[in-house]
Design a protein around this motif. Structure first.
Motif, short mmCIF file in Angstrom:
data_model
loop_
_atom_site.label_atom_id
_atom_site.label_comp_id
_atom_site.label_asym_id
_atom_site.label_seq_id
_atom_site.Cartn_x
_atom_site.Cartn_y
_atom_site.Cartn_z
N ILE A 8 0.85 -1.19 0.00
CA ILE A 8 0.00 0.00 0.00
C ILE A 8 0.89 1.24 0.00
CG2 ILE A 8 -1.93 -1.16 1.15
CD1 ILE A 8 -1.09 0.28 3.77
N GLY A 9 0.32 2.35 -0.42
CA GLY A 9 1.04 3.61 -0.44
C GLY A 9 0.20 4.65 -1.15
N ALA A 10 0.54 5.89 -0.92
CA ALA A 10 -0.17 7.01 -1.55
C ALA A 10 -0.04 6.93 -3.07
CB ALA A 10 0.42 8.33 -1.06
N PRO A 11 -0.95 7.60 -3.79
CA PRO A 11 -0.77 7.72 -5.24
C PRO A 11 0.63 8.33 -5.47
CG PRO A 11 -2.83 8.76 -4.55
CD PRO A 11 -2.10 8.37 -3.30
N GLY A 12 1.41 7.76 -6.35
CA GLY A 12 2.74 8.30 -6.62
C GLY A 12 3.82 7.82 -5.66
N VAL A 122 5.71 14.92 -2.03
CA VAL A 122 6.44 14.05 -2.95
C VAL A 122 5.45 13.30 -3.85
CG1 VAL A 122 7.83 11.92 -3.07
CG2 VAL A 122 8.54 13.79 -1.57
N ALA A 123 4.37 12.79 -3.25
CA ALA A 123 3.35 12.07 -4.02
C ALA A 123 2.76 12.97 -5.11
CB ALA A 123 2.25 11.55 -3.09
N ARG A 124 2.40 14.19 -4.74
CA ARG A 124 1.79 15.14 -5.69
C ARG A 124 2.75 15.43 -6.84
NH1 ARG A 124 0.54 18.78 -2.45
NH2 ARG A 124 -1.68 18.39 -2.29
N ASN A 125 4.01 15.72 -6.51
CA ASN A 125 4.99 16.04 -7.55
C ASN A 125 5.19 14.87 -8.51
OD1 ASN A 125 5.34 18.60 -6.51
ND2 ASN A 125 7.17 18.06 -5.34
N ARG A 126 5.20 13.66 -7.98
CA ARG A 126 5.39 12.48 -8.84
C ARG A 126 4.18 12.26 -9.75
NH1 ARG A 126 7.84 7.97 -4.63
NH2 ARG A 126 9.90 8.91 -4.37
N VAL A 127 2.98 12.32 -9.19
CA VAL A 127 1.77 12.05 -9.98
C VAL A 127 1.58 13.12 -11.05
CG1 VAL A 127 -0.76 11.98 -9.91
CG2 VAL A 127 0.57 10.70 -8.23
N LEU A 128 1.70 14.38 -10.67
CA LEU A 128 1.45 15.44 -11.64
C LEU A 128 2.60 15.53 -12.65
CD1 LEU A 128 -0.20 18.12 -9.34
CD2 LEU A 128 -1.28 16.37 -10.76
N GLY A 129 3.78 15.06 -12.27
CA GLY A 129 4.92 15.05 -13.17
C GLY A 129 4.83 13.95 -14.22
N ARG A 130 4.16 12.85 -13.87
CA ARG A 130 4.09 11.72 -14.82
C ARG A 130 2.93 11.88 -15.80
NH1 ARG A 130 1.92 7.23 -10.54
NH2 ARG A 130 -0.29 7.75 -10.71
N ALA A 131 1.81 12.47 -15.33
CA ALA A 131 0.61 12.70 -16.15
C ALA A 131 0.36 11.57 -17.14
CB ALA A 131 0.72 14.04 -16.86
N ARG A 132 0.17 10.37 -16.58
CA ARG A 132 -0.04 9.16 -17.39
C ARG A 132 -1.41 9.12 -18.04
NH1 ARG A 132 1.81 4.40 -13.69
NH2 ARG A 132 -0.20 4.87 -12.82
N GLY A 133 -2.40 9.64 -17.35
CA GLY A 133 -3.76 9.52 -17.89
C GLY A 133 -4.63 10.67 -17.45
N ALA A 134 -5.90 10.57 -17.78
CA ALA A 134 -6.86 11.63 -17.47
C ALA A 134 -7.04 11.80 -15.97
CB ALA A 134 -8.21 11.33 -18.12
N ASP A 135 -6.67 10.73 -15.18
CA ASP A 135 -6.86 10.83 -13.74
C ASP A 135 -5.65 11.45 -13.04
OD1 ASP A 135 -5.32 8.57 -14.29
OD2 ASP A 135 -6.13 7.41 -12.62
#
Length: 189
Positions: A8-12, A122-135
């Motif tokens: 388990i872990g946060a998004p990103g 850190v989670a936010r920066n990783r997720v928004l940096g990857r921008a894999r999909g619409a989510d």
């Protein structure tokens, strides 16, 4: 008997990448990501996929019965005896339902739950940096983060009380994180 590890872990947090790398290294380990399982179901065009998409696109949880069906089917059909599932459980209800199933199951044993710990920043920066999909946008990320953190204390407490929660620092290099998780899993099988 199948030996199950939950990550388990946060998004990103990197939980999917970590699990993928460990499974690639060991032919005796099968990895499933709930996200990948759900995306595959959506891509199949099934009715279940449509329900999953309506939840995921808003950053909400997939209904418990659909999540449990998808996950249990994957564990039972895994080609190896060691299975890593990342991204589950995401709610107290999911945890409770999985635990109920495992209490009566003779073919699957939950060995450990591993939490990859990262800060929200850190989670936010990783997720928004990857921008894999619409989510992968700010609004959906914030919702996903809230969905993750709201039940986290109860989930941590539940698995800690069972003596099967291992926390890993997820803010290091991928190699360091994967090495620690891998060594831990190897010590338990």
């Amino acid at each position: 008997m199948k030996k199950l590890f939950l990550i388990i872990g946060a998004p990103g947090s990197g939980k999917t990448t970590d699990a993928e790398l460990i499974a690639e290294k060991h032919k005796k380990i099968t990895h499933y990501s709930t996200g990948d399982m759900f995306r595959a179901e959506i891509a199949s065009g099934s009715q279940r996929g449509a329900v999953i998409e309506s939840c995921v696109s808003k950053g909400n949880l997939v209904p418990i019965d659909i999540a449990i069906e998808t996950i249990l089917s994957a564990i039972k059909s895994a080609p190896t005896d060691i299975v890593i599932i990342d991204g589950y459980p995401r709610s107290v209800e999911q945890m409770t339902e999985l635990n109920k199933y495992l209490e009566t199951e003779t073919e699957v044993e939950l060995v450990n739950t591993i939490e990859v710990v990262v800060s929200e920043e850190v989670a936010r920066n990783r997720v928004l940096g990857r921008a894999r999909g619409a989510d992968d946008n700010v609004e959906v990320f914030n919702n996903r983060m809230n969905v993750y953190t709201e039940p986290l204390k109860d989930i941590q407490e539940f698995y800690s009380n069972k003596g099967i929660l291992k926390k890993i620092d997820g803010e290091r290099t991928i190699a360091e994180i994967v090495s620690e998780i891998d060594q831990f899993i190897q010590s338990k099988i």
